[in-house]
Design a protein around this motif. Structure first.
Motif, PDB file in Angstrom:
ATOM      1  N   ALA A 160      29.797 -11.359 -44.095  1.00  0.00           N
ATOM      2  CA  ALA A 160      30.451 -12.191 -44.939  1.00  0.00           C
ATOM      3  C   ALA A 160      30.434 -11.592 -46.390  1.00  0.00           C
ATOM      4  CB  ALA A 160      30.027 -13.428 -44.858  1.00  0.00           C
ATOM      5  N   THR A 220      34.009 -12.440 -41.772  1.00  0.00           N
ATOM      6  CA  THR A 220      33.938 -14.105 -41.812  1.00  0.00           C
ATOM      7  C   THR A 220      33.789 -14.764 -43.048  1.00  0.00           C
ATOM      8  OG1 THR A 220      33.439 -15.969 -40.507  1.00  0.00           O
ATOM      9  CG2 THR A 220      31.582 -14.285 -41.276  1.00  0.00           C
ATOM     10  N   ASP A 221      33.399 -15.850 -43.118  1.00  0.00           N
ATOM     11  CA  ASP A 221      33.141 -16.564 -44.298  1.00  0.00           C
ATOM     12  C   ASP A 221      31.736 -17.124 -44.175  1.00  0.00           C
ATOM     13  OD1 ASP A 221      33.014 -18.843 -42.772  1.00  0.00           O
ATOM     14  OD2 ASP A 221      34.876 -19.811 -43.455  1.00  0.00           O
ATOM     15  N   ASP A 222      31.325 -17.678 -45.331  1.00  0.00           N
ATOM     16  CA  ASP A 222      29.793 -18.047 -45.142  1.00  0.00           C
ATOM     17  C   ASP A 222      29.397 -19.020 -44.190  1.00  0.00           C
ATOM     18  OD1 ASP A 222      29.746 -16.699 -47.738  1.00  0.00           O
ATOM     19  OD2 ASP A 222      29.446 -18.481 -49.197  1.00  0.00           O
TER      20      ASP A 222
END
Length: 281
Positions: A160, A220-222
């Motif tokens: 991330a 990806t995101d957090d």
């Protein structure tokens, strides 16, 4: 001349001891441990052992008595500033002439919480009047073993950190520089020890090459990052700690460009592909 390595039973300190004994007479080397029991293997291996704890000033004064040069491996507790103050005070009182301290990449410009204790300690050592070298270590390649393990298990290398870059290198390479500093190599007061910074996408590509596996590299995101680690069995609070590292890297806290590392080693760093192969043997 006498040399003392703190954190001697840890990964970094233990490696530094092994490099150091190739540079100076082993009978001049001392290892700091927290108990006789913990130091038994080192004593058997031919090292002098001193007992001390960063949290106990008197024990540190006793441990550093008669020591000329100190490798001060930073502590890992929540009370690090108080403990580091004890180490520096003890070094002053014992007449230590030189400190090599394991700090953080570009510590004085960094805004990450990880750097705060190192900034404090660098200032403390600077004000002590003791000659020193700040070994501003970037990220160990070993720090990524959790993500690598998940990648090999799931087929997905998930991160991330966006386009943030990191100057990864092997722990043993940092420890080798520390040993040379302690042994008396003519280093400047600050060494920015960073490999050429690359992204996680590039690290994932190196992992594919090192393992020969067709891994999917997933940005990806957090939330997705934490969910991936929790799904792999990591407790949520621990996954969130790993997320903070990703956030720092995304903010380019470890994107340090310096040739200090290879100059200090006197040779090229191990490639990321070969480094990963070494870790996964």
């Amino acid at each position: 001349m006498t040399y003392l390595v703190t954190g001697a039973t840890g990964g970094f300190g233990g490696l530094a001891l092994q490099f150091l004994k190739e540079l100076v007479p082993q009978e001049e080397i001392y290892a700091l441990v927290r108990s006789e029991e913990k130091g038994a293997a080192l004593k058997e291996a031919g090292f002098h052992v001193r007992i001390g704890d960063y949290s106990d000033l008197d024990s540190m004064k006793e441990a550093l008595t008669g020591i000329d040069r100190l490798l001060f491996v930073s502590g890992g507790t929540d009370n690090r500033q108080a403990e580091h103050t004890n180490v520096v005070k003890a070094a002053q009182e014992a007449g230590v002439s030189y400190i090599a301290y394991t700090s953080y990449a570009e510590a004085t410009r960094s805004t990450t919480a990880l750097a705060a204790d190192h900034i404090f300690t660098e200032k403390l050592i600077g004000e002590s009047g003791i000659a020193h070298t700040f070994l501003r270590n970037n990220w160990y390649l070993e720090n990524e073993l959790l993500l690598i393990g998940e990648a090999l298990k799931t087929g997905k290398f998930v991160y991330a950190a966006g386009e943030g870059k990191t100057g990864w290198a092997l722990r043993r390479e940092y420890a080798e520089v520390a040993a040379h500093a302690l042994a008396g190599k003519d280093f400047p007061e600050i060494l920015e020890l960073s490999g050429a910074p690359i992204t996680y996408e590039a690290l994932g590509a190196a992992l594919k090459e090192a393992t020969g596996k067709d891994l999917e590299i997933v940005a990806t995101d957090d939330q997705g990052f934490v969910q991936h680690l929790v799904a792999g069995g990591l407790p949520q609070p621990v996954a969130e700690i790993f997320l903070t590292f990703q956030q720092d890297i995304r903010d380019n806290q470890l994107a340090v460009y310096s040739d200090d590392f290879e100059k200090a080693l006197g040779k090229p760093l191990v490639s990321r592909v070969d480094g990963l192969k070494e870790l996964l043997q």
